[in-house]
Design an enzyme around this catalytic site. Structure first.
Site: not given
Ligand code: BGC
Length: 830
Positions: A501
């Site tokens: 993200d």
């Molecule tokens: C989120 C995921 C994401 C991951 C890496 C997590 O907090 O829930 O959707 O893929 O972080 O960024």
């Protein structure tokens, strides 16, 4: 002399080697906390369907109905001083000595303390001056209430006259406005009292058809519902004035902050034991059945529910029901490996955590406030693999809910709200990995259950009636979404971000008030491509092809296969950096995760997915990539996400470079993606390496360093600070993380190697060569398989012989029997 908690503290401080705060009780499936001052509140979850509570080892936490944002029953203060303020508290006034069974909030030194976190229940027991107070907290199955059974025992030789005060503080339902809209909130609060039940009916007179209640099963001496009277305006949770004075004042809250507190007098003869049953419940009434008379709420449903649990005996029966529910859930996959830490993770805690992520996705924990995120599209699909074997029918429903938030072009809402099941507009779409996860979730479900009928379910787009197509069509548009969004190298465009993200390649933000996730200041003509999505596409693209072939759609299968082959070529041509796989191309088409870069030369995600896909395995690319991961990303506490860590803000990379080195997505050990490397290792047959990575982040193996690790030793955390951090090894964000399902999937299906397929169970372990073997009992499609794996030759991977019920087999795929019988399976590696 018996150690008091206070003595223990001093002891603890002077003896740094004591790093544990409790122990595992595997027989009861509990973690037993023996010191209330854990390095961080260690919590548990109650309820697994509609009514939920979070509870810490000192009884902090809160309750809600279905949605932690919109139906918050009780108030909780996140990030408070002291930490973990607010909960369901009992105060005991023993002729002037005031204490709480959970140590907090009074913090009166106890003579003994014990908290047991079990499967959807918690018991907290404190002892002071000859009185033992034990509280059992749980949400009975199919019940919209938390039951609290308080058992008081007089161990002394004198008669004990105790005054007990209960306490909860009501939230004004919407947990977000509850924290901000005080000009309104301070005037709306309303309660009603009848007998021993305190009803919270704020906003019930207008648009709400629901109220909450807090009851006790004995007559009360009195009650309080006005917070300031109960505590005294300038007191904390630790010194409520009413409790100190030992007398309730029967206040009826009008506005301000309503609470609920019962006052009960209990006399105990020496040796005597008494039970009190409290219930914190939620009721919804039909619009025309809201009132009993003017301003008097209709209490029929509340009374009915209270009656179901109004004696200790009834509570015990309900509790036994909960326990056998869990016996059943956990009987589907059981391991006997000879290593108690591994067994307790596989058989108990990892599966339990998967169930919790099923219920909460990323919404409510001690790191997620319950008002921020709803259910994640990618998160929920990945969580599925951790609980589909336990509750397949609920996994089915979940898949349909998730798919219903997809758009006709295959794009998806990144999140949806659990109460409405509608896509969350605030975050919107544009995370280009999202669609592929639906293929993973759906095929995993079918492989577990054999239920192909799900593919024919009519599922809408964006929840709009009239737009329904089959679920299979949703998978097709998912696959095509990648195919239709390729960049200049033939690799998938990343959009706002892929799984990571925080890798926001089109964001370009100078404004701290912009969200990294939703801002695309520069996406027109973007060349930003993701190697992680490329690998993901190959892995789940193949799963899509396999599914198409299954259902006889050979045309679609062969056209999809061509796209996959092309992607593999694109990865080999444009995604290989010489020693490892690149991570991405940025907006301008520059490499990310390349030896050419100064920082962030290598990343975990693309190397995980491309090796899971076995890309270039024959040419040795997988082995090389995994060796580079080991060399550059591995550290004492796990595998970091990237290296070298970013030491400055790169506007073209986005949030990832906003974190200080070693934390979160900037070179933290993101436990969610470590299993991708473990699986990659099993693909090339390195069982020992896969296992070593597994052990490094597995909570049960970290129990001894609880001081450093900080979060609960019975569940995974999202992140452990990496080698570049100030305090490597310190974990954050426990409970709600895809780490739970990915580690369960990895250990059970790739290391132990028991894999559900369309036609049966494939047994293909990849273990350290010095393991002699292990046993797994797997309930699967109506039969039970007792699988014994033997490793006489001391190898890691390769099955030489398979015997089912005495009959030698020609392959390691155990065919379905579905006859409800038990089968003995022997698998010999060699
Ligand atoms: C989120 C995921 C994401 C991951 C890496 C997590 O907090 O829930 O959707 O893929 O972080 O960024």
């Amino acid at each position: 002399m018996k150690e008091t908690i206070k003595d223990f503290d001093v002891y603890h401080k002077n003896n740094k080697q004591i790093m544990k705060f409790g122990y595992f009780d595997d027989k009861n499936r509990e973690y037993v906390i023996t010191n209330p001052q854990t390095p961080w509140p260690w919590i548990n979850y109650l309820g697994n369907e509609d009514f939920f509570s979070l509870i810490s080892n000192t009884a902090g936490g809160y309750s809600f109905y279905k949605d932690a944002k919109f139906r918050r029953l009780t108030r909780y203060r996140y990030n408070n001083v002291p930490m973990d303020s607010g909960g369901r508290y009992f105060y005991i006034n023993d002729e002037g000595t005031i204490w709480s069974p959970g140590w907090k909030p009074c913090k009166t030194p106890l003579d003994s303390y014990e908290c047991r976190h079990g499967m959807n229940y918690t018991t907290i027991q404190g002892e002071k001056n000859g009185v033992i107070a034990k509280t059992l907290f749980f949400v009975p199955l199919k019940t919209w209430a938390e039951v609290q059974k308080l058992t008081l025992t007089n161990k002394s030789s004198a008669v004990k006259k105790l005054t007990i005060f209960s306490f909860v503080e009501w939230a004004m339902w919407n947990a977000a406005t509850d924290m901000e809209n005080f000009q309104r909130n301070f005037s709306t609060g309303e309660v009603e009292i009848e007998g021993s039940v305190i009803y919270h009916k704020t906003e019930y007179r207008e648009r709400r058809n629901h109220y909450a209640y807090y009851s006790v099963n004995v007559p009360v001496k009195g009650f309080d519902t006005d917070r300031e009277t109960f505590f005294g305006l300038y007191n904390g949770f630790d010194e409520p004035q009413v409790v100190t004075e030992g007398k309730p004042t029967n206040t009826i809250a009008h506005g301000w902050s309503p609470i609920a507190s019962h006052c009960i007098e209990v006399e105990l003869q020496p040796g005597e034991e008494k039970n009190l049953v409290f219930m914190l419940g939620y009721v919804e009434n039909a619009g025309d059945k809201k009132w009993e008379s003017k301003d008097i709420i209709n209490k029929t449903k509340a009374k009915k529910c209270i009656e179901l649990f109004d004696t200790a005996a009834k509570v015990d029966i309900a509790f036994a029901g909960l326990r056998s529910y869990w016996d059943n859930l956990l009987s589907v996959y059981t391991l006997d490996s000879g290593d108690e830490k591994l067994d307790r993770m596989v058989n108990i805690w990892n599966q339990y955590q998967c169930m919790i992520t099923f219920c909460f996705s990323r919404s409510a924990s001690y790191f997620e406030s319950g008002i921020g995120r709803g259910m994640g599209f990618r998160d929920s699909n990945q969580d599925l693999i951790g609980f589909v074997h336990q509750i397949p029918e609920r996994a089915r429903e979940r898949i349909i809910d998730i798919a219903s938030t997809q758009f006709p072009d295959g794009g998806c809402y990144h999140q949806y709200q659990p109460l409405t099941k509608k896509g969350n507009n605030e975050i919107g779409q544009g995370f280009n990995d999202d669609p592929m996860w639906l293929i993973f979730g759906t095929t995993s479900y079918i492989k577990e259950t054999g239920d192909f009928s799900i593919l024919n379910e009519a599922v809408p787009y964006d929840n709009k009636p009239g737009t329904e197509v089959t679920l299979f069509r949703h998978l097709t548009v998912s696959f095509n979404h990648v195919v239709n969004n390729l960049g200049p190298h033939g690799l998938p465009l990343i959009g706002r971000a892929d799984w990571n993200d925080c890798l926001n390649l089109n964001c370009f933000s100078y404004d701290p008030n912009e969200s990294f996730q939703t801002t695309e200041n520069k996406s027109e003509g973007s060349k930003a491509e993701s190697l992680m999505i490329a690998g993901l596409f190959v892995v789940y693209g193949r799963a899509y092809v396999e599914l198409c072939l299954r259902i006889g759609n050979t045309k679609e299968a062969s056209s999809a296969q061509k796209h996959i082959d092309t992607m593999i070529e694109a990865i080999k041509t444009h995604g290989w950096d010489g020693e490892w796989f690149l991570r991405a191309y940025d907006y301008f088409g520059n490499k990310i995760g390349s030896n050419e870069n100064e920082e962030g030369k290598i990343f975990i995600e693309s190397n995980g997915w491309c090796t899971m896909a076995g890309i270039g395995k024959e040419e040795g690319l997988c082995e090389k990539a995994l060796n580079s991961v080991k060399e550059r990303l591995e550290c004492e506490h796990g595998i970091v996400l990237n290296n070298p860590a970013f030491t400055k803000y790169y506007i073209e990379y986005g949030e990832i470079s906003s974190y200080p080195p070693g934390y979160k997505e900037n070179a933290g050990i993101f436990c969610h993606n470590n299993p991708w490397i473990m699986i990659g290792e099993t693909i090339i047959g390195r069982g020992r390496q896969a296992w070593e990575y597994y052990r490094k982040i597995c909570p049960a193996y970290l129990e001894e360093v609880s001081d450093l690790h900080k979060t609960e030793p019975y569940v995974y955390s999202q992140m452990i600070a990496g080698k570049d951090a100030f305090k490597p090894g310190e974990a954050k964000n426990s409970w709600l993380t895809g780490t739970a399902s990915w580690n369960f999937y990895t250990i059970t299906q790739f290391i132990l190697g028991v894999q559900p397929e369309y036609d049966g169970l494939r047994i293909d372990p990849c273990i350290p060569d010095d393991w002699k073997g292990f046993k797994v009992t797997r309930k699967y499609r109506g039969a039970t398989y007792h699988i014994e794996v033997q490793n006489p030759a001391g190898i890691s991977k390769g099955v030489k012989e398979v015997i089912v019920d005495g009959k030698p087999q020609t392959s390691n795929l155990i065919p379905l029997s579905g006859n409800g019988l038990e089968h003995a399976v022997t698998v010999v590696l060699g």
